[in-house]
Design an enzyme around this catalytic site. Structure first.
Site, short mmCIF file in Angstrom:
data_model
loop_
_atom_site.label_atom_id
_atom_site.label_comp_id
_atom_site.label_asym_id
_atom_site.label_seq_id
_atom_site.Cartn_x
_atom_site.Cartn_y
_atom_site.Cartn_z
N TYR A 152 4.81 -3.60 4.55
CA TYR A 152 4.84 -4.80 3.64
C TYR A 152 6.48 -5.36 4.38
CZ TYR A 152 1.14 -2.94 1.36
OH TYR A 152 -0.49 -2.51 0.97
N LYS A 183 -0.99 -0.90 8.13
CA LYS A 183 -2.09 -1.68 6.85
C LYS A 183 -1.07 -2.99 6.06
CE LYS A 183 -3.39 0.35 1.60
NZ LYS A 183 -3.44 -0.53 1.34
P1 FBP Z 1 -4.98 -2.80 -3.49
O1 FBP Z 1 -6.00 -2.66 -3.20
O2 FBP Z 1 -5.09 -2.77 -5.25
O3 FBP Z 1 -4.10 -3.68 -3.56
O4 FBP Z 1 -4.30 -1.57 -3.49
C1 FBP Z 1 -3.08 -1.21 -1.83
C2 FBP Z 1 -2.53 -1.05 -1.66
O5 FBP Z 1 -1.40 -1.13 -0.83
C3 FBP Z 1 -1.82 0.93 -2.14
O6 FBP Z 1 -1.89 0.95 -1.98
C4 FBP Z 1 -0.16 0.59 -3.44
O7 FBP Z 1 -0.58 1.10 -4.57
C5 FBP Z 1 -0.53 -1.26 -4.07
O8 FBP Z 1 -1.29 -1.79 -2.45
C6 FBP Z 1 1.08 -1.66 -3.08
O9 FBP Z 1 0.84 -3.36 -3.75
P2 FBP Z 1 2.17 -3.67 -3.75
O10 FBP Z 1 1.96 -4.77 -3.55
O11 FBP Z 1 2.57 -4.67 -5.24
O12 FBP Z 1 3.72 -3.36 -3.59
#
Ligand code: FBP
Length: 268
Positions: A152, A183
């Protein structure tokens, strides 16, 4: 003495096999209680991890993502487990960093078939997470498990975390750091997401779900766009377990991911 991870490098091992059906996959993510806090994402039903375990089973998901505390107390062993070995809460401000909270060895003892780890690309602390993931990936491979990286882009230098440039950088970072699957967030269209999938090379690509979309179709179109771009599948949380009928939503997702149906012609 070379580690098993080293001796297997270059081999044709498909690390993610436990999570694939005909090369595609649908994973259920449930670590939002730690990441966002219960009052942000949960209601009376989905605050209960047993409810999510049931959705994973009835919805025929290829895997479920838990932090270790949930795995210890709620994992039933019926759906392959991805143990998230780092995580952070939403309260602290500043540059994001997520550190290891569970060993690979302990994850294996809980039944994990894969290790999950979040890297905040662009954070002032990215080097710490790169290094930690590097060690964890080798330990996971030594134990015969794949390493899945949530990559991310985040922190003060990141302007737009869903642009083609940034999402493909995330995908490539995962590949180069040794992730067996990455992911990543959806870029908004198939063309730009195709570049992210290409950039990920032999690392499989899972689209991240995001907050619940306003309509089912809006979400399903994103999923279709990602699959058409070559993604292996989806790792989703809120769009499934916040849905009034999560098993029905899982069925829609299966039609797109495994049957390659267009949203317009799906059985609803
Ligand atoms: P969602 O489908 O609810 O977005 O979950 C995916 C995820 O990667 C989770 O594993 C994690 O808790 C969340 O999104 C993290 O979200 P953020 O973008 O707020 O960090």
């Amino acid at each position: 003495m070379p580690s098993k991870a080293k001796s297997q490098s270059g081999s044709k091992k498909q690390w993610m096999n436990n999570f694939l059906t005909d090369g595609k996959s649908m994973l259920l993510a449930y670590d939002q209680g730690l990441e966002h806090g219960p009052s942000v994402d949960f209601n009376d039903k989905n605050v209960d991890p047993s409810y999510i375990m049931e959705i994973a089973l009835k919805g025929r998901f290829n895997g479920i993502v838990f932090q270790k505390g949930l795995a210890e107390k709620y994992y039933t062993g019926k759906v392959p487990l991805i143990l998230k070995v780092n995580g952070k809460a939403a309260l602290a401000k500043g540059e994001p960093v997520s550190r290891q909270n569970c060993s690979v060895e302990y994850a294996v003892s809980l039944g994990a078939k894969a290790i999950g780890y979040t890297i905040y690309l662009g954070s002032a602390y990215e080097a710490d997470m790169f290094q930690e993931f590097g060690r964890i990936q080798e330990e996971a491979h030594d134990a015969g498990l794949p390493a899945i990286a949530w990559v991310y882009p985040r922190g003060a230098v990141i302007q737009n975390d869903t642009s083609r440039e940034i999402v493909s950088y995330a995908a490539r970072t995962g590949l180069e750091l040794g992730a067996d699957a990455v992911k990543i967030k959806y870029t908004g269209d198939t063309d730009s997401f195709s570049w992210a999938v290409k950039s990920a090379g032999k690392a499989l690509v899972f689209m991240s779900g995001g907050p619940k979309a306003p309509t089912d179709d809006a979400f399903l179109k994103q999923v279709k766009g990602a699959i058409d771009a070559g993604a292996t599948g989806l790792a989703v949380g809120r769009n499934v377990w916040q849905h009034p009928d999560p098993v029905k939503m899982a069925d829609y997702l299966r039609q797109i991911i495994f049957e390659r149906k267009a949203v317009e012609v799906m059985q609803k």
